[in-house]
Design a protein around this motif. Structure first.
Motif, mmCIF file in Angstrom:
data_model
loop_
_atom_site.group_PDB
_atom_site.id
_atom_site.type_symbol
_atom_site.label_atom_id
_atom_site.label_comp_id
_atom_site.label_asym_id
_atom_site.label_seq_id
_atom_site.Cartn_x
_atom_site.Cartn_y
_atom_site.Cartn_z
ATOM 1 N N ARG A 152 1.626 25.907 8.336
ATOM 2 C CA ARG A 152 2.719 26.356 8.996
ATOM 3 C C ARG A 152 3.244 25.350 9.758
ATOM 4 N N GLY A 153 4.805 24.875 9.847
ATOM 5 C CA GLY A 153 5.911 24.407 10.406
ATOM 6 C C GLY A 153 5.299 23.177 10.507
ATOM 7 N N HIS A 154 5.244 22.186 11.714
ATOM 8 C CA HIS A 154 5.303 20.815 12.092
ATOM 9 C C HIS A 154 4.137 20.487 12.434
ATOM 10 N N PHE A 155 3.773 18.876 11.593
ATOM 11 C CA PHE A 155 2.267 18.174 12.800
ATOM 12 C C PHE A 155 2.157 16.882 12.731
ATOM 13 N N VAL A 156 1.616 15.912 12.969
ATOM 14 C CA VAL A 156 0.995 15.260 13.421
ATOM 15 C C VAL A 156 -0.095 14.937 13.108
ATOM 16 N N GLY A 157 -0.437 13.374 11.919
ATOM 17 C CA GLY A 157 -1.796 12.934 11.549
ATOM 18 C C GLY A 157 -2.968 12.026 11.995
ATOM 19 N N LEU A 158 -3.522 11.915 11.407
ATOM 20 C CA LEU A 158 -4.411 10.516 11.483
ATOM 21 C C LEU A 158 -5.230 10.318 10.158
ATOM 22 N N HIS A 159 -4.801 9.107 9.373
ATOM 23 C CA HIS A 159 -5.011 9.108 8.192
ATOM 24 C C HIS A 159 -5.598 7.708 8.380
ATOM 25 N N ALA A 160 -6.486 6.933 6.972
ATOM 26 C CA ALA A 160 -6.925 5.885 6.592
ATOM 27 C C ALA A 160 -7.264 6.089 5.368
ATOM 28 N N HIS A 161 -7.272 4.792 4.725
ATOM 29 C CA HIS A 161 -7.574 4.650 3.019
ATOM 30 C C HIS A 161 -8.277 3.720 2.904
ATOM 31 N N VAL A 162 -7.915 3.795 1.347
ATOM 32 C CA VAL A 162 -9.033 2.714 0.502
ATOM 33 C C VAL A 162 -8.812 2.781 -0.299
ATOM 34 N N ALA A 163 -8.448 1.728 -1.232
ATOM 35 C CA ALA A 163 -7.677 1.786 -3.085
ATOM 36 C C ALA A 163 -8.237 0.058 -3.551
ATOM 37 N N TRP A 164 -8.632 0.565 -4.641
ATOM 38 C CA TRP A 164 -8.244 -0.480 -5.562
ATOM 39 C C TRP A 164 -7.448 -0.470 -6.576
ATOM 40 N N PHE A 165 -7.011 -1.578 -6.675
ATOM 41 C CA PHE A 165 -6.053 -1.853 -7.177
ATOM 42 C C PHE A 165 -5.827 -3.087 -8.335
ATOM 43 N N ASN A 166 -4.832 -2.879 -9.596
ATOM 44 C CA ASN A 166 -4.467 -4.068 -10.258
ATOM 45 C C ASN A 166 -3.224 -4.006 -10.155
ATOM 46 N N VAL A 167 -2.745 -4.505 -10.559
ATOM 47 C CA VAL A 167 -0.957 -4.160 -9.936
ATOM 48 C C VAL A 167 0.168 -5.651 -11.047
ATOM 49 N N LYS A 168 0.916 -5.589 -11.867
ATOM 50 C CA LYS A 168 1.155 -6.077 -12.679
ATOM 51 C C LYS A 168 2.966 -6.210 -12.247
ATOM 52 N N TRP A 169 4.054 -7.034 -11.778
ATOM 53 C CA TRP A 169 4.929 -6.930 -11.616
ATOM 54 C C TRP A 169 5.767 -8.357 -11.750
ATOM 55 N N ASN A 170 6.553 -8.220 -12.519
ATOM 56 C CA ASN A 170 7.271 -9.008 -13.339
ATOM 57 C C ASN A 170 6.585 -10.763 -14.224
ATOM 58 N N ASP A 171 6.152 -11.833 -12.753
ATOM 59 C CA ASP A 171 5.918 -12.797 -13.854
ATOM 60 C C ASP A 171 4.492 -12.636 -12.589
ATOM 61 N N ASN A 172 4.196 -12.097 -11.872
ATOM 62 C CA ASN A 172 2.844 -11.843 -11.607
ATOM 63 C C ASN A 172 1.403 -10.973 -11.454
ATOM 64 N N ARG A 173 0.512 -11.056 -11.360
ATOM 65 C CA ARG A 173 -0.205 -9.740 -11.553
ATOM 66 C C ARG A 173 -1.493 -10.152 -9.997
ATOM 67 N N TYR A 174 -1.180 -8.863 -9.250
ATOM 68 C CA TYR A 174 -2.218 -9.061 -8.515
ATOM 69 C C TYR A 174 -3.595 -8.128 -8.115
ATOM 70 N N GLN A 175 -4.803 -8.690 -8.269
ATOM 71 C CA GLN A 175 -5.652 -7.882 -8.148
ATOM 72 C C GLN A 175 -6.906 -8.209 -6.884
ATOM 73 N N ASP A 176 -7.213 -6.565 -6.396
ATOM 74 C CA ASP A 176 -8.352 -6.828 -5.417
ATOM 75 C C ASP A 176 -9.445 -7.496 -5.710
ATOM 76 N N VAL A 177 -9.666 -8.316 -5.102
ATOM 77 C CA VAL A 177 -11.420 -9.564 -5.388
ATOM 78 C C VAL A 177 -12.150 -8.829 -4.105
ATOM 79 N N ASP A 178 -13.756 -9.046 -4.135
ATOM 80 C CA ASP A 178 -14.328 -8.619 -3.205
ATOM 81 C C ASP A 178 -14.762 -7.462 -3.006
ATOM 82 N N ARG A 179 -14.035 -6.871 -1.844
ATOM 83 C CA ARG A 179 -13.571 -5.708 -1.728
ATOM 84 C C ARG A 179 -12.228 -4.750 -1.894
ATOM 85 N N PRO A 180 -12.039 -3.769 -0.932
ATOM 86 C CA PRO A 180 -10.577 -3.305 -2.149
ATOM 87 C C PRO A 180 -9.967 -2.837 -0.989
ATOM 88 N N LEU A 181 -8.637 -2.705 -0.786
ATOM 89 C CA LEU A 181 -7.980 -2.473 0.432
ATOM 90 C C LEU A 181 -7.750 -1.256 1.876
#
Length: 246
Positions: A152-181
């Protein structure tokens, strides 16, 4: 001789009986307790003939005393509601849902003012021939709540992130290699209760992410253009979530 011994034994026996009688007369009898009194009153009769004494607040039987104790325990249980229980919630970020990024998070309390959130984001389809985001991402976060109550109410946080992705947008496509984000960041948020179980949560986080990815032409079996390693600083978490508290 036998007559003298018999007489002596008789005298000793009579003396012993006399002593027992004297001691019995000097020993006071135990007070009699009136068991027919009301539960809150008990009358004690003294052996010396004085006025009886009434003791207030002594239960007349053990069963009634146990019922009173259980009644108090029930009252204590009734006073403990959601406000005093351990915080446990299920939530979804409606901003991600609007972008076809299905997500679900569980948040649980681990101490008085600290909770841990475990969110999972998943998208395994394209938005069209030129646009699409396929990803599986995890972004756990530890939160410290500023108020007297977690969740309830206000909080502050500490986060980490890990992601595997394959994104295509307009003319290009971007894909992770060797390891995740990979990365981490800090966030600030506010939880607004809407009812006993439902609430809304708003959060914004800033941090760092490191990724290595290949760039391809956005066509079927498109050629590889290059491989890059990027160090990103900026917004790493944004949310407007619908929360259900158990």
């Amino acid at each position: 001789m036998r007559h003298s011994n018999f007489k002596m034994r008789t005298i000793c026996l009579l003396a012993a009986l006399s002593g027992v009688a004297v001691l019995s007369a000097q020993t006071p009898a135990k007070p009699r307790v009136q068991t027919s009194a009301a539960p809150e009153e008990t009358t004690v009769y003294k052996p010396d003939g004085k006025k009886p004494v009434t003791v207030i607040g002594v239960p007349s039987n053990k069963g009634e005393g146990k019922q009173d104790v259980s009644g108090k325990a029930d009252k204590r249980k009734k006073t403990v509601g959601l406000e005093g229980g351990r915080y446990l919630a299920l939530k979804t970020n409606v901003l991600y849902d609007a972008c076809a990024l299905l997500n679900l998070a569980v948040e649980m309390q681990v101490s008085k003012k600290i909770t841990v959130e475990l969110p999972l984001t998943c998208s395994l389809w394209d938005l069209g021939s030129e646009h699409g985001v396929r990803t599986v991402a995890l972004q756990p976060e530890a939160r410290w709540w500023m108020g007297n109550e977690a969740g309830r109410g206000h909080f502050v946080g500490l986060h980490a992130h890990v992601a595997w992705f394959n994104v295509k947008w307009n003319d290009n496509r971007y894909q992770d290699v060797d390891r995740p984000l990979l990365g981490a960041g800090l966030s600030y948020g506010y939880k607004l209760p809407l009812s006993e179980h439902w609430g809304a949560e708003f959060t914004l986080g800033l941090g760092y992410a490191n990724m290595k990815y290949n760039t391809y032409y956005n066509v079927d079996n498109g050629a590889l253009l290059d491989t890059r390693v990027r160090h990103y600083w900026g917004v790493t978490r944004v949310g407007a979530s619908l929360v259900y508290r158990f």
